[in-house]
Write an enzyme that holds these catalytic residues in place. Structure first.
Site, PDB file in Angstrom:
ATOM      1  N   CYS A 279      36.088  37.435  42.396  1.00 23.91           N
ATOM      2  CA  CYS A 279      37.227  37.047  41.554  1.00 23.91           C
ATOM      3  C   CYS A 279      36.669  36.369  40.308  1.00 23.91           C
ATOM      4  CB  CYS A 279      38.221  36.168  42.311  1.00 23.91           C
ATOM      5  SG  CYS A 279      37.566  34.575  42.871  1.00 23.91           S
TER       6      CYS A 279
ATOM      7  N   ASN B 127      35.663  32.104  41.814  1.00 20.55           N
ATOM      8  CA  ASN B 127      35.069  32.005  43.159  1.00 20.55           C
ATOM      9  C   ASN B 127      35.446  30.695  43.861  1.00 20.55           C
ATOM     10  OD1 ASN B 127      31.772  32.025  44.721  1.00 20.55           O
ATOM     11  ND2 ASN B 127      33.603  33.032  45.401  1.00 20.55           N
TER      12      ASN B 127
ATOM     13  N   CYS C  39      39.179  30.323  44.557  1.00 23.90           N
ATOM     14  CA  CYS C  39      40.502  30.571  45.164  1.00 23.90           C
ATOM     15  C   CYS C  39      40.533  31.892  45.935  1.00 23.90           C
ATOM     16  CB  CYS C  39      41.597  30.563  44.087  1.00 23.90           C
ATOM     17  SG  CYS C  39      41.777  28.995  43.209  1.00 23.90           S
ATOM     18  N   ARG C  40      40.607  33.015  45.219  1.00 24.06           N
ATOM     19  CA  ARG C  40      40.874  34.296  45.887  1.00 24.06           C
ATOM     20  C   ARG C  40      39.693  34.834  46.674  1.00 24.06           C
ATOM     21  NH1 ARG C  40      42.678  37.242  40.585  1.00 24.06           N
ATOM     22  NH2 ARG C  40      41.150  35.736  39.832  1.00 24.06           N
ATOM     23  N   SER C  41      38.514  34.914  46.047  1.00 21.86           N
ATOM     24  CA  SER C  41      37.410  35.576  46.774  1.00 21.86           C
ATOM     25  C   SER C  41      36.880  34.755  47.951  1.00 21.86           C
ATOM     26  CB  SER C  41      36.287  36.024  45.827  1.00 21.86           C
ATOM     27  OG  SER C  41      35.698  34.950  45.141  1.00 21.86           O
TER      28      SER C  41
ATOM     29  N   ASP D  17      46.046  35.793  40.406  1.00 16.64           N
ATOM     30  CA  ASP D  17      45.324  34.523  40.270  1.00 16.64           C
ATOM     31  C   ASP D  17      46.292  33.361  40.540  1.00 16.64           C
ATOM     32  OD1 ASP D  17      43.973  32.291  39.422  1.00 16.64           O
ATOM     33  OD2 ASP D  17      43.303  33.171  37.524  1.00 16.64           O
TER      34      ASP D  17
HETATM   35  P1  4NP Z   1      39.892  32.460  41.357  1.00 16.95           P
HETATM   36  O1  4NP Z   1      40.884  31.474  40.593  1.00 16.95           O
HETATM   37  O2  4NP Z   1      39.381  33.447  40.340  1.00 16.95           O
HETATM   38  O3  4NP Z   1      40.775  33.099  42.381  1.00 16.95           O
HETATM   39  O4  4NP Z   1      38.800  31.588  41.964  1.00 16.95           O
HETATM   40  C1  4NP Z   1      40.535  30.759  39.455  1.00 16.95           C
HETATM   41  C2  4NP Z   1      39.797  29.598  39.567  1.00 16.95           C
HETATM   42  C3  4NP Z   1      39.486  28.863  38.436  1.00 16.95           C
HETATM   43  C4  4NP Z   1      39.918  29.287  37.207  1.00 16.95           C
HETATM   44  C5  4NP Z   1      40.647  30.460  37.089  1.00 16.95           C
HETATM   45  C6  4NP Z   1      40.957  31.192  38.215  1.00 16.95           C
HETATM   46  N1  4NP Z   1      39.624  28.515  36.054  1.00 16.95           N
HETATM   47  O5  4NP Z   1      40.096  28.897  34.963  1.00 16.95           O
HETATM   48  O6  4NP Z   1      38.920  27.498  36.145  1.00 16.95           O
END
Ligand code: 4NP
Length: 170
Positions: free
Chosen positions: A14, A17, A19-21, A130
């Site tokens: 993702c 790294n 939240c989703r992955s 996201d």
């Molecule tokens: P992820 O979510 O891609 O599912 O881990 C996010 C985590 C952090 C951010 C964006 C999306 N960020 O902008 O810091």
């Protein structure tokens, strides 16, 4: 690579790294342990961005997963690196932007399959949205979607990967 010798390697990808992955990683790890302990799988996750390198999963992701009995606390964020395209057999992106970014970084000659994780579920969407700026429902949705796709992926892998064109390759 040594990891390839012990089984099939899956990398969830993702943006951050956190939240989703890592949720997908924890969900598949849990499902595999309960339902396919005989399957040799290397399961990992990484982000295309480096904002959170070294951090554990977002507390909201950890809480939502723990409510379903899935512990993500040992996971730490890292960035996708060139050797991931050699170490793993399948790269599973959470959304189209992640997939585009993976293809942009694919080293010349690296033939590893990269696709959207949600192709393994019939969930009416091909992307895991996201949740970072979302509410609790957004984090629940990540668990619902990744659980559905993890079930589909595990079924495909147990099936020898034939119906999804998966194989360990050379
Ligand atoms: P992820 O979510 O891609 O599912 O881990 C996010 C985590 C952090 C951010 C964006 C999306 N960020 O902008 O810091």
């Amino acid at each position: 690579m040594v990891e390839k010798d012990i089984g099939f390697g899956v990398l969830f990808v993702c943006l951050g790294n956190i939240c989703r992955s890592p949720t997908a990683q924890g969900v598949l790890r849990d499902l595999k342990a309960r339902e396919a302990p005989d399957l040799y799988l290397l399961i990992d996750s990484a982000g295309t961005a480096g904002y959170h390198v070294g951090h554990p999963p977002d507390p909201r992701s950890q809480r939502a997963a723990l409510e379903r009995g899935i512990d993500l606390s040992d996971l730490r964020a890292r960035r996708v690196e060139a050797r991931d395209f050699e170490r793993f057999d399948l790269l599973l992106a959470m959304d189209r932007q992640n997939l585009r970014e993976l293809e942009r970084r694919r080293p010349r000659g690296a033939r590893v399959r990269a696709q959207l994780f949600m192709e393994y579920a019939d969930a009416g969407t091909l992307e895991v949205p996201d949740p970072y700026y979302g509410d609790a429902a957004a984090f629940e949705a990540v668990l619902d979607l990744t659980t559905a796709a993890a079930r589909g992926l595990l079924a495909a892998l147990r099936n020898g990967g034939r119906e999804h064109g998966l194989s360990r390759g050379p």
